[in-house]
Motif scaffolding. Structure first.
Motif, PDB file in Angstrom:
ATOM      1  N   ASN A   1      30.702  37.115  29.759  1.00  0.00           N
ATOM      2  CA  ASN A   1      32.145  36.987  29.780  1.00  0.00           C
ATOM      3  C   ASN A   1      32.671  37.417  31.143  1.00  0.00           C
ATOM      4  O   ASN A   1      32.162  38.353  31.759  1.00  0.00           O
ATOM      5  N   PHE A   2      33.703  36.727  31.624  1.00  0.00           N
ATOM      6  CA  PHE A   2      34.478  37.140  32.786  1.00  0.00           C
ATOM      7  C   PHE A   2      35.940  37.202  32.348  1.00  0.00           C
ATOM      8  O   PHE A   2      36.442  36.272  31.708  1.00  0.00           O
ATOM      9  N   THR A   3      36.629  38.275  32.711  1.00  0.00           N
ATOM     10  CA  THR A   3      38.022  38.433  32.316  1.00  0.00           C
ATOM     11  C   THR A   3      38.847  38.975  33.478  1.00  0.00           C
ATOM     12  O   THR A   3      38.467  39.972  34.109  1.00  0.00           O
ATOM     13  N   TRP A   4      39.982  38.331  33.732  1.00  0.00           N
ATOM     14  CA  TRP A   4      40.961  38.789  34.726  1.00  0.00           C
ATOM     15  C   TRP A   4      42.228  39.193  33.992  1.00  0.00           C
ATOM     16  O   TRP A   4      42.655  38.514  33.048  1.00  0.00           O
ATOM     17  N   ARG A   5      42.832  40.313  34.429  1.00  0.00           N
ATOM     18  CA  ARG A   5      44.061  40.798  33.808  1.00  0.00           C
ATOM     19  C   ARG A   5      45.041  41.288  34.865  1.00  0.00           C
ATOM     20  O   ARG A   5      44.633  41.836  35.890  1.00  0.00           O
ATOM     21  N   HIS A   6      46.305  41.117  34.555  1.00  0.00           N
ATOM     22  CA  HIS A   6      47.370  41.689  35.387  1.00  0.00           C
ATOM     23  C   HIS A   6      48.429  42.244  34.451  1.00  0.00           C
ATOM     24  O   HIS A   6      48.916  41.550  33.553  1.00  0.00           O
ATOM     25  N   THR A   7      48.788  43.523  34.659  1.00  0.00           N
ATOM     26  CA  THR A   7      49.799  44.160  33.826  1.00  0.00           C
ATOM     27  C   THR A   7      50.904  44.739  34.711  1.00  0.00           C
ATOM     28  O   THR A   7      50.752  44.864  35.931  1.00  0.00           O
TER      29      THR A   7
ATOM     30  N   GLY B   1      41.408  44.987  36.773  1.00  0.00           N
ATOM     31  CA  GLY B   1      41.841  43.655  37.186  1.00  0.00           C
ATOM     32  C   GLY B   1      40.789  42.600  36.905  1.00  0.00           C
ATOM     33  O   GLY B   1      41.120  41.448  36.599  1.00  0.00           O
ATOM     34  N   PHE B   2      39.519  42.974  36.987  1.00  0.00           N
ATOM     35  CA  PHE B   2      38.440  42.019  36.697  1.00  0.00           C
ATOM     36  C   PHE B   2      37.281  42.791  36.082  1.00  0.00           C
ATOM     37  O   PHE B   2      36.894  43.857  36.579  1.00  0.00           O
ATOM     38  N   SER B   3      36.723  42.278  35.009  1.00  0.00           N
ATOM     39  CA  SER B   3      35.589  42.910  34.339  1.00  0.00           C
ATOM     40  C   SER B   3      34.804  41.838  33.603  1.00  0.00           C
ATOM     41  O   SER B   3      35.252  40.697  33.449  1.00  0.00           O
ATOM     42  N   GLY B   4      33.640  42.219  33.121  1.00  0.00           N
ATOM     43  CA  GLY B   4      32.834  41.269  32.378  1.00  0.00           C
ATOM     44  C   GLY B   4      31.409  41.741  32.219  1.00  0.00           C
ATOM     45  O   GLY B   4      31.076  42.902  32.464  1.00  0.00           O
ATOM     46  N   ASP B   5      30.551  40.836  31.809  1.00  0.00           N
ATOM     47  CA  ASP B   5      29.142  41.135  31.639  1.00  0.00           C
ATOM     48  C   ASP B   5      28.353  39.831  31.625  1.00  0.00           C
ATOM     49  O   ASP B   5      28.902  38.748  31.391  1.00  0.00           O
ATOM     50  N   ILE B   6      27.086  39.971  31.857  1.00  0.00           N
ATOM     51  CA  ILE B   6      26.183  38.823  31.841  1.00  0.00           C
ATOM     52  C   ILE B   6      24.845  39.300  31.321  1.00  0.00           C
ATOM     53  O   ILE B   6      24.429  40.435  31.574  1.00  0.00           O
TER      54      ILE B   6
ATOM     55  N   ASP C   1      20.585  42.583  32.046  1.00  0.00           N
ATOM     56  CA  ASP C   1      22.007  42.530  31.723  1.00  0.00           C
ATOM     57  C   ASP C   1      22.771  43.374  32.723  1.00  0.00           C
ATOM     58  O   ASP C   1      22.223  44.301  33.338  1.00  0.00           O
ATOM     59  N   CYS C   2      24.041  43.047  32.887  1.00  0.00           N
ATOM     60  CA  CYS C   2      24.907  43.805  33.784  1.00  0.00           C
ATOM     61  C   CYS C   2      26.314  43.811  33.215  1.00  0.00           C
ATOM     62  O   CYS C   2      26.907  42.754  32.990  1.00  0.00           O
ATOM     63  N   ASP C   3      26.808  44.999  32.976  1.00  0.00           N
ATOM     64  CA  ASP C   3      28.176  45.222  32.511  1.00  0.00           C
ATOM     65  C   ASP C   3      28.954  45.797  33.687  1.00  0.00           C
ATOM     66  O   ASP C   3      28.562  46.816  34.249  1.00  0.00           O
ATOM     67  N   PHE C   4      30.036  45.155  34.094  1.00  0.00           N
ATOM     68  CA  PHE C   4      30.711  45.565  35.319  1.00  0.00           C
ATOM     69  C   PHE C   4      32.221  45.620  35.128  1.00  0.00           C
ATOM     70  O   PHE C   4      32.786  44.987  34.231  1.00  0.00           O
ATOM     71  N   SER C   5      32.865  46.391  36.010  1.00  0.00           N
ATOM     72  CA  SER C   5      34.314  46.522  35.969  1.00  0.00           C
ATOM     73  C   SER C   5      34.808  46.949  37.336  1.00  0.00           C
ATOM     74  O   SER C   5      34.179  47.784  38.003  1.00  0.00           O
ATOM     75  N   MET C   6      35.930  46.407  37.745  1.00  0.00           N
ATOM     76  CA  MET C   6      36.615  46.903  38.932  1.00  0.00           C
ATOM     77  C   MET C   6      37.338  48.203  38.591  1.00  0.00           C
ATOM     78  O   MET C   6      37.356  48.642  37.448  1.00  0.00           O
ATOM     79  N   ALA C   7      37.923  48.821  39.608  1.00  0.00           N
ATOM     80  CA  ALA C   7      38.587  50.103  39.416  1.00  0.00           C
ATOM     81  C   ALA C   7      39.743  49.976  38.430  1.00  0.00           C
ATOM     82  O   ALA C   7      40.403  48.939  38.341  1.00  0.00           O
ATOM     83  N   ARG C   8      39.981  51.068  37.704  1.00  0.00           N
ATOM     84  CA  ARG C   8      41.128  51.173  36.807  1.00  0.00           C
ATOM     85  C   ARG C   8      42.069  52.197  37.409  1.00  0.00           C
ATOM     86  O   ARG C   8      41.689  53.335  37.662  1.00  0.00           O
TER      87      ARG C   8
ATOM     88  N   TYR D   1      46.516  37.192  31.446  1.00  0.00           N
ATOM     89  CA  TYR D   1      45.061  37.259  31.504  1.00  0.00           C
ATOM     90  C   TYR D   1      44.453  35.861  31.503  1.00  0.00           C
ATOM     91  O   TYR D   1      45.094  34.864  31.115  1.00  0.00           O
ATOM     92  N   ALA D   2      43.218  35.809  31.935  1.00  0.00           N
ATOM     93  CA  ALA D   2      42.399  34.598  31.849  1.00  0.00           C
ATOM     94  C   ALA D   2      40.974  35.047  31.571  1.00  0.00           C
ATOM     95  O   ALA D   2      40.509  36.058  32.138  1.00  0.00           O
ATOM     96  N   SER D   3      40.266  34.338  30.717  1.00  0.00           N
ATOM     97  CA  SER D   3      38.920  34.754  30.350  1.00  0.00           C
ATOM     98  C   SER D   3      38.021  33.554  30.145  1.00  0.00           C
ATOM     99  O   SER D   3      38.486  32.459  29.780  1.00  0.00           O
ATOM    100  N   LEU D   4      36.753  33.770  30.371  1.00  0.00           N
ATOM    101  CA  LEU D   4      35.731  32.752  30.159  1.00  0.00           C
ATOM    102  C   LEU D   4      34.571  33.374  29.398  1.00  0.00           C
ATOM    103  O   LEU D   4      33.952  34.336  29.863  1.00  0.00           O
ATOM    104  N   ASP D   5      34.291  32.859  28.222  1.00  0.00           N
ATOM    105  CA  ASP D   5      33.061  33.164  27.489  1.00  0.00           C
ATOM    106  C   ASP D   5      32.103  32.001  27.695  1.00  0.00           C
ATOM    107  O   ASP D   5      32.512  30.830  27.594  1.00  0.00           O
ATOM    108  N   TYR D   6      30.856  32.296  27.936  1.00  0.00           N
ATOM    109  CA  TYR D   6      29.902  31.232  28.232  1.00  0.00           C
ATOM    110  C   TYR D   6      28.536  31.588  27.667  1.00  0.00           C
ATOM    111  O   TYR D   6      28.212  32.761  27.429  1.00  0.00           O
ATOM    112  N   GLY D   7      27.724  30.572  27.454  1.00  0.00           N
ATOM    113  CA  GLY D   7      26.379  30.803  26.958  1.00  0.00           C
ATOM    114  C   GLY D   7      25.506  29.569  27.126  1.00  0.00           C
ATOM    115  O   GLY D   7      25.980  28.432  27.045  1.00  0.00           O
ATOM    116  N   TRP D   8      24.257  29.829  27.391  1.00  0.00           N
ATOM    117  CA  TRP D   8      23.238  28.773  27.493  1.00  0.00           C
ATOM    118  C   TRP D   8      22.046  29.182  26.646  1.00  0.00           C
ATOM    119  O   TRP D   8      21.611  30.339  26.696  1.00  0.00           O
TER     120      TRP D   8
END
Length: 589
Positions: A473-479, A502-507, A522-529, A456-463
């Motif tokens: 947050n943006f998060t990528w995963r591979h299992t 595989g990719f999900s997150g929110d802003i 705000d937007c909470d999103f996710s690719m297919a599972r 996985y790889a993830s980014l938490d961010y804030g301004w």
């Protein structure tokens, strides 16, 4: 994404958070539960840490008592109270009563109350209550094959008039407080937790009593004995009604207990040594009788010197279980490997602005019934009986490793970017079940357990500035879960796990005009599972909101959710009706 989380919150922090200031932390890979997560400030290590990967669950870990926390989404999401255990006093507004109420279409009432008497001295206490619910129609989701790919997916309502009525209620109420003295701090939280849910095949009423106590040292001397001790107890009873029940016993009740502690000498401001001792125990009766436990010993040596921060530790852990399996297979039977690494290294490349870090860990967690209900309010104890799989199982993470860097730019933009690897011998995930091989018949979802590896790889961010704030947050995963295949049981049922997206997150963004009008989106999103049987289509849950402060004591707010009218299945097979609106009032007296 941060590895250390605290659950409880003081009334002062709750009331202060009712001000327009907005803050949140989002970690979609962490399963939030009642389990106490202690923190030794000097060592920066959790007492009992375990993360369960779930790709589409969003949690706001600061309850800010403003319109800007998302309204109740039904099924499996709830914004828990957190307790700020930092002993230093905060600013006191002088206001002792906060009330927030609202409702909308479809009907999903929102209510929050915090009352804090103005005690003299170092004791603070508050009374709180909160309610989230959904009453209305759920989308009638059916498994259908996509015309282009032929793949079965769970995202197509059966016609415009499809759907069925249901409800989902969640209520918390209680008393919490704190007492601090020159070299210590004591906090407590005693309350009620209630969950009621109904659909076409299940009706449940879960009621629980919670009690949490914690005492810890608060000393700034160069040499002293550090201690941090916490107790967490719940008694819960679940009254179940369903056509699936074939016995006269239609309920499940039991005890859940956790003890967590860190004790050790602080040699100097640079060197510390502590030994963590933990005990988890659960005992259930009713539909099935079982008990389980875990004992952990976690010595940690910490060195902070110059720009280096080093924590060297190891976890020794043992698990046990017993009881009668009853109608279900043996529960909480999975055991771990007894020894896990617990190492963290940090280097401050740019003082106060950039830190490089590396972590190696692992561990175990007892499977609790309350944690299961936190993930899905509609999970039934007998859904897994025919599959010969346990309702409750332990989580075992063989090893985890992460590299990353975090920091800030001009003290306004903060970030945490990391990549890592996790290896689970057992972890709870949603599973899809087909009873006959034809997905149109006997099709349902449940919670089951499997082992897998994940990169996985993830980014938490804030301004944050005076007028504008943004975080997400943006998060990528591979299992390797796709290679797990499909389980064929004695009843010719097929079961497969939903892999994390595989990719999900929110802003989330908020703008305020002269601290009187607040507008945000705000937007909470996710690719297919995907699973080997079917898939959950991706989604983007878009929301907008506005709050107008009429006076210093009263504000009015309105929020629109799921404005793209997508089928949002955070829990497979459960999605609310679509576009929704909520409006209400806030009083800060």
């Amino acid at each position: 994404m941060r590895d250390i989380r605290l659950y409880t919150t003081t009334v002062i922090s709750l009331l202060a958070a009712a001000l327009p200031a907005f803050s949140q932390e989002i970690d979609p890979t962490v399963e939030v539960s009642r389990t106490y997560q202690g923190k030794m400030m000097e060592v920066h290590k959790p007492v009992l840490e375990m993360q369960i990967p779930d790709s589409v669950t969003r949690f706001d870990l600061d309850f800010d008592y403003s319109v800007f926390d998302s309204p109740y989404r039904g099924t499996d999401e709830f914004i828990p109270y957190v307790q700020d255990l930092k002993p230093q006093p905060g600013a006191w507004s002088g206001r002792r009563l906060f009330v927030r109420a609202g409702a909308g279409y479809p009907l999903h009432p929102v209510f929050d109350l915090v009352w804090s008497p103005d005690f003299k001295g170092k004791f603070r206490m508050g009374v709180y209550a909160e309610h989230r619910s959904y009453i209305g129609k759920y989308r009638n989701i059916s498994p259908v094959a996509d015309a282009g790919s032929g793949q079965v997916c769970l995202d197509s309502p059966k016609g415009g008039a499809g759907g069925w009525n249901g409800c989902d209620f969640l209520t918390r109420a209680g008393v919490n407080g704190r007492l601090n003295w020159n070299r210590g701090l004591f906090t407590f939280d005693v309350g009620y937790y209630g969950l009621a849910a109904r659909d076409t095949s299940l009706s449940r009423g879960y009621n629980a009593l919670d009690a949490r106590l914690r005492v810890r040292s608060n000393d700034n001397r160069d040499r002293y004995l550090f201690y941090d001790i916490a107790l967490d107890y719940r008694y819960g009873a679940d009254d179940l009604e369903s056509p699936l029940l074939t016995t006269c016993d239609s309920g499940l009740f039991g005890h859940e207990f956790s003890f967590a502690s860190y004790i050790g000498p602080v040699f100097s401001r640079q060197q510390r040594l502590a030994v963590g001792l933990g005990l988890d125990m659960v005992s259930y009766a009713g539909i099935f009788g079982t008990d389980a436990g875990r004992v952990v010993v976690n010595p940690v040596y910490s060195l902070d010197k110059g720009r280096w921060n080093l924590d060297l530790g190891v976890k020794f852990s043992a698990m046990f279980h017993g009881g009668l399996p009853g109608l279900l297979p043996e529960q909480n039977a999975r055991k771990g490997q007894y020894v896990y690494p617990d190492v963290s290294v940090g280097f401050e490349a740019v003082r106060n602005h950039l830190e490089l870090y590396a972590d190696i860990g692992g561990g175990e967690k007892i499977g609790r019934y309350s944690d299961l209900l936190e993930k899905s309010h509609f999970i039934h104890p007998l859904y897994t009986s025919g599959l010969q799989t346990p309702l409750l199982e332990n989580t075992v993470e063989r090893v985890s490793a992460a590299l990353g860097f975090r920091g800030n730019i001009s003290s306004r933009f903060s970030y945490d970017l990391k990549a890592g690897y996790r290896n689970f011998a057992s972890a709870p995930l949603y599973a899809v079940v087909s009873g006959t091989g034809n997905l149109a018949d006997g099709f349902f979802t449940t919670m089951s357990y499997t082992g897998f590896q994940m990169f996985y790889a993830s980014l938490d961010y804030g301004w944050k500035s005076a007028d504008f704030s943004l975080d997400g947050n943006f998060t990528w995963r591979h299992t390797d879960m796709q290679e797990a295949g499909t389980l064929i049981t004695a009843r010719n049922e097929q079961m497969a796990f939903f892999a994390p997206a595989g990719f999900s997150g929110d802003i989330r963004a908020v703008y305020n005009w002269r601290r009187r009008v607040y507008a945000g989106a705000d937007c909470d999103f996710s690719m297919a599972r995907k699973s080997t049987l079917c898939s959950l289509a991706g989604y983007a849950d878009l929301g907008v909101y506005v709050e107008v402060r009429a006076t210093g004591l009263v504000s009015f707010w309105v929020r629109g959710g799921n404005l793209l009218d997508m089928t949002v299945q955070r829990t497979p097979m459960y999605a609310e009706s679509g576009i929704n609106f909520t409006a209400g009032i806030c009083l800060n007296l």
